[in-house]
Scaffold this motif. Structure first.
Motif, PDB file in Angstrom:
ATOM      1  N   ALA A  27      -1.081  31.660  23.179  1.00 44.59           N
ATOM      2  CA  ALA A  27      -1.789  32.180  22.003  1.00 44.59           C
ATOM      3  C   ALA A  27      -2.331  31.039  21.146  1.00 44.59           C
ATOM      4  CB  ALA A  27      -0.846  33.059  21.179  1.00 44.59           C
ATOM      5  N   ILE A  28      -1.515  30.033  20.913  1.00 45.78           N
ATOM      6  CA  ILE A  28      -1.947  28.911  20.064  1.00 45.78           C
ATOM      7  C   ILE A  28      -2.996  28.078  20.772  1.00 45.78           C
ATOM      8  CG2 ILE A  28      -1.145  26.840  18.862  1.00 45.78           C
ATOM      9  CD1 ILE A  28       1.590  28.239  18.612  1.00 45.78           C
ATOM     10  N   ARG A  29      -2.896  27.969  22.103  1.00 43.51           N
ATOM     11  CA  ARG A  29      -3.881  27.200  22.853  1.00 43.51           C
ATOM     12  C   ARG A  29      -5.275  27.792  22.680  1.00 43.51           C
ATOM     13  NH1 ARG A  29      -3.800  22.100  23.461  1.00 43.51           N
ATOM     14  NH2 ARG A  29      -1.788  21.348  24.198  1.00 43.51           N
ATOM     15  N   HIS A  30      -5.382  29.111  22.643  1.00 42.23           N
ATOM     16  CA  HIS A  30      -6.689  29.743  22.433  1.00 42.23           C
ATOM     17  C   HIS A  30      -7.256  29.361  21.067  1.00 42.23           C
ATOM     18  CE1 HIS A  30      -7.146  32.151  26.028  1.00 42.23           C
ATOM     19  NE2 HIS A  30      -5.901  32.577  25.927  1.00 42.23           N
ATOM     20  N   ALA A  31      -6.410  29.257  20.063  1.00 38.38           N
ATOM     21  CA  ALA A  31      -6.882  28.849  18.742  1.00 38.38           C
ATOM     22  C   ALA A  31      -7.291  27.377  18.732  1.00 38.38           C
ATOM     23  CB  ALA A  31      -5.802  29.106  17.698  1.00 38.38           C
ATOM     24  N   LEU A  32      -6.541  26.548  19.435  1.00 40.75           N
ATOM     25  CA  LEU A  32      -6.865  25.116  19.486  1.00 40.75           C
ATOM     26  C   LEU A  32      -8.112  24.836  20.318  1.00 40.75           C
ATOM     27  CD1 LEU A  32      -3.321  23.487  19.875  1.00 40.75           C
ATOM     28  CD2 LEU A  32      -4.634  23.905  17.788  1.00 40.75           C
ATOM     29  N   ASP A  33      -8.517  25.807  21.150  1.00 42.79           N
ATOM     30  CA  ASP A  33      -9.714  25.630  21.973  1.00 42.79           C
ATOM     31  C   ASP A  33     -10.997  25.997  21.241  1.00 42.79           C
ATOM     32  OD1 ASP A  33      -8.287  24.696  24.120  1.00 42.79           O
ATOM     33  OD2 ASP A  33      -8.107  26.652  25.097  1.00 42.79           O
ATOM     34  N   GLN A 132      -5.457  21.244   6.533  1.00 48.09           N
ATOM     35  CA  GLN A 132      -5.321  22.692   6.557  1.00 48.09           C
ATOM     36  C   GLN A 132      -4.799  23.186   7.906  1.00 48.09           C
ATOM     37  OE1 GLN A 132      -9.152  24.232   5.386  1.00 48.09           O
ATOM     38  NE2 GLN A 132      -8.910  23.590   3.251  1.00 48.09           N
ATOM     39  N   LEU A 133      -5.151  22.494   8.987  1.00 43.94           N
ATOM     40  CA  LEU A 133      -4.662  22.877  10.307  1.00 43.94           C
ATOM     41  C   LEU A 133      -3.155  22.666  10.405  1.00 43.94           C
ATOM     42  CD1 LEU A 133      -5.761  23.948  12.987  1.00 43.94           C
ATOM     43  CD2 LEU A 133      -5.948  21.584  13.777  1.00 43.94           C
ATOM     44  N   VAL A 134      -2.670  21.563   9.864  1.00 40.93           N
ATOM     45  CA  VAL A 134      -1.229  21.315   9.856  1.00 40.93           C
ATOM     46  C   VAL A 134      -0.515  22.368   9.028  1.00 40.93           C
ATOM     47  CG1 VAL A 134       0.545  19.737   8.983  1.00 40.93           C
ATOM     48  CG2 VAL A 134      -1.358  18.855  10.331  1.00 40.93           C
ATOM     49  N   HIS A 135      -1.114  22.752   7.898  1.00 39.82           N
ATOM     50  CA  HIS A 135      -0.521  23.795   7.055  1.00 39.82           C
ATOM     51  C   HIS A 135      -0.439  25.130   7.805  1.00 39.82           C
ATOM     52  CE1 HIS A 135       0.135  26.525   3.694  1.00 39.82           C
ATOM     53  NE2 HIS A 135      -0.972  27.174   4.043  1.00 39.82           N
ATOM     54  N   ILE A 136      -1.477  25.481   8.557  1.00 34.10           N
ATOM     55  CA  ILE A 136      -1.498  26.753   9.276  1.00 34.10           C
ATOM     56  C   ILE A 136      -0.518  26.745  10.445  1.00 34.10           C
ATOM     57  CG2 ILE A 136      -2.940  28.244  10.731  1.00 34.10           C
ATOM     58  CD1 ILE A 136      -5.309  27.469   8.958  1.00 34.10           C
ATOM     59  N   LEU A 137      -0.425  25.617  11.145  1.00 37.83           N
ATOM     60  CA  LEU A 137       0.401  25.540  12.351  1.00 37.83           C
ATOM     61  C   LEU A 137       1.872  25.246  12.068  1.00 37.83           C
ATOM     62  CD1 LEU A 137      -1.953  23.527  14.747  1.00 37.83           C
ATOM     63  CD2 LEU A 137      -1.496  25.990  14.759  1.00 37.83           C
ATOM     64  N   GLU A 138       2.204  24.892  10.843  1.00 38.95           N
ATOM     65  CA  GLU A 138       3.590  24.541  10.530  1.00 38.95           C
ATOM     66  C   GLU A 138       4.584  25.655  10.858  1.00 38.95           C
ATOM     67  OE1 GLU A 138       6.273  22.728   6.846  1.00 38.95           O
ATOM     68  OE2 GLU A 138       4.175  23.302   6.525  1.00 38.95           O
ATOM     69  N   ALA A 185      -6.950  30.698  11.635  1.00 40.23           N
ATOM     70  CA  ALA A 185      -5.933  31.683  11.254  1.00 40.23           C
ATOM     71  C   ALA A 185      -6.258  33.056  11.825  1.00 40.23           C
ATOM     72  CB  ALA A 185      -5.829  31.751   9.729  1.00 40.23           C
ATOM     73  N   ALA A 186      -7.547  33.443  11.790  1.00 42.68           N
ATOM     74  CA  ALA A 186      -7.941  34.742  12.341  1.00 42.68           C
ATOM     75  C   ALA A 186      -7.722  34.779  13.848  1.00 42.68           C
ATOM     76  CB  ALA A 186      -9.408  35.019  12.008  1.00 42.68           C
ATOM     77  N   LYS A 187      -8.009  33.683  14.533  1.00 40.07           N
ATOM     78  CA  LYS A 187      -7.804  33.625  15.981  1.00 40.07           C
ATOM     79  C   LYS A 187      -6.325  33.705  16.321  1.00 40.07           C
ATOM     80  CE  LYS A 187      -9.300  33.064  20.211  1.00 40.07           C
ATOM     81  NZ  LYS A 187     -10.117  34.104  20.882  1.00 40.07           N
ATOM     82  N   LEU A 188      -5.501  33.018  15.554  1.00 40.68           N
ATOM     83  CA  LEU A 188      -4.062  33.072  15.784  1.00 40.68           C
ATOM     84  C   LEU A 188      -3.526  34.491  15.595  1.00 40.68           C
ATOM     85  CD1 LEU A 188      -2.914  29.773  14.026  1.00 40.68           C
ATOM     86  CD2 LEU A 188      -2.729  30.285  16.465  1.00 40.68           C
ATOM     87  N   LYS A 189      -4.015  35.169  14.570  1.00 36.44           N
ATOM     88  CA  LYS A 189      -3.566  36.540  14.316  1.00 36.44           C
ATOM     89  C   LYS A 189      -3.951  37.463  15.468  1.00 36.44           C
ATOM     90  CE  LYS A 189      -4.195  40.448  11.190  1.00 36.44           C
ATOM     91  NZ  LYS A 189      -4.907  40.952   9.987  1.00 36.44           N
TER      92      LYS A 189
END
Length: 417
Positions: A27-33, A132-138, A185-189
């Protein structure tokens, strides 16, 4: 999970549970892509690679940190690895901590003479996206680190963690984030909902829900509505009744207790047997006792999330004898396959093309000692719960080479897993 194992589990009536670490990884890989994140990670890798391959730059970075803060231990840049999403999180987080020192080194023409190397420094908008990415992924990093353990309860964490992550991602839209960060954040959700379709309506009789009900940290079942929470508690009652029935059936029948005495026998002219000792107590009384035990357990307040549920059960086993048996059975199930796959990684580090002369017996013994022993010279850190191996971030910092691939967390995993 392979089709053969899934089929065998279905034939035996075993419930199959997903590996939450596996699904979080994909799931997170899709957001990082996403394009904007992929470009940022590419820039970060080039920046890290410069300091990894240049002894002059690495030495200057350490010296600059000592100038900025002589009391602090100098840090090194961290290179990410494709098979672990959280290594990208550690890489960006470390660059943010070293931002001032990195800028000073790259802007010093006596150290960084090439303009192409000076251009490696991130732009202001990229630094802002990184923050902001670090804040979201924490929260995802905390969840991944927690569920990958093997010395504590993990299966009961499935729904509390996924529900919390969804709630956090929903709250990110109200924060003053950049458009790129909000898209992450929307992609992660959306990926969480796709990878965990039952998170919004979990079955009250599923094993993760039962484990959460038996876990004193989550027994209030706040991730369920009132009707499903009540159904889950009723299911625990039925499981307790089944367990008591099996226990009673396995006990041997009790013999008659006969009191014989030479004097009494001569007095009455016979032995005086007592009444039959019933093999079980009254069924209605047992049912009332079990129901009272379950009700008492669920009326108590939840344990703090940082406390150990196993330690709580050890201290309260005498208060809930029936439920403690269920807890021992269900809470021992691990939620991820990461611990078992660490053994495969250990074998991969041990047997290589340049080191392949060990006998199978020596390989088995070495892997056993690696997994089960605290060896002299091994890198361990002292924690409140004992000795634990170093975290991935600390290993990445100490080792120049990438860590070996974990099968369940590889980038080749299909989206259907």
């Amino acid at each position: 999970m392979s089709p053969t194992i899934t089929q065998q589990a279905a034939e035996n009536g075993w419930e199959s549970n997903v590996c939450i670490a596996h699904r979080l990884q994909t799931a997170i890989r899709h957001a990082l892509d996403l394009d904007v994140v992929a470009k940022l990670l590419s820039r970060c890798r080039k920046l890290v690679g410069h300091f990894k391959h240049s002894c002059l730059a690495a030495g200057a970075l350490e010296s600059k940190q000592r100038q900025l803060n002589a009391d602090a231990q100098p840090l090194k840049v961290i290179q990410d690895v494709p098979t672990r999403w959280n290594s990208a999180y550690y890489m960006i987080d470390r660059l943010l901590k070293l931002r001032v020192a990195l800028t000073a080194v790259l802007c010093d023409s006596s150290i960084t003479s090439k303009q192409t190397d000076r251009d490696l420094l991130l732009k202001d908008n990229q630094w802002k996206l990184a923050e902001q990415l670090v804040h979201i992924l924490e929260p995802f990093e905390s969840a991944t680190s927690t569920i990958s353990g093997q010395k504590y309860v993990t299966l009961s964490l499935l729904f509390p963690i996924t529900c919390h992550l969804l709630s956090v991602m929903e709250g990110e839209h109200a924060k003053p984030l950049t458009t790129a960060a909000k898209s992450v954040a929307a992609k992660l959700k959306s990926e969480l909902i796709r990878k965990f379709p039952n998170v919004s309506c979990p079955l009250p009789t599923s094993m993760p829900v039962v484990c959460a009900a038996l876990d004193p940290r989550f027994r209030s079942l706040q991730f369920l509505d009132d009707d499903k929470a009540s159904a889950a508690k009723d299911h625990v009652k039925s499981l307790l009744a089944e367990s008591a029935a099996v226990t009673s059936a396995s006990e041997p029948p009790r013999k008659k207790a006969c009191v014989t005495s030479g004097g009494l026998s001569r007095l009455f002219g016979r032995s005086q047997p007592s009444k039959d000792v019933p093999s079980t107590t009254n069924a209605d009384a047992e049912t009332r006792l079990r129901d009272r035990e379950v009700e008492l357990f669920f009326t108590e307040d939840d344990l703090d999330v940082d406390d150990s549920p196993l330690e709580w059960w050890r201290k309260n086993e005498h208060r809930f004898p029936g439920l403690s048996t269920l807890a021992r059975r269900y809470l021992s199930v691990l939620e991820t396959s990461v611990p078992s796959e660490r053994i495969f990684s250990a074998a991969g580090r041990l047997v290589t093309k340049l080191c392949n002369g060990l006998s199978p017996a020596h390989i088995d013994a070495s892997i056993f000692l690696s997994v089960n022993s605290v060896l002299p010279g091994a890198r361990y850190q002292k924690t409140s719960s004992g000795l634990n191996s170093l975290s991935l971030a600390e290993e990445l910092e100490e080792e120049e080479l990438s860590l070996p691939e974990l099968p369940s967390l590889s980038g080749e995993i299909s989206d259907d897993e």
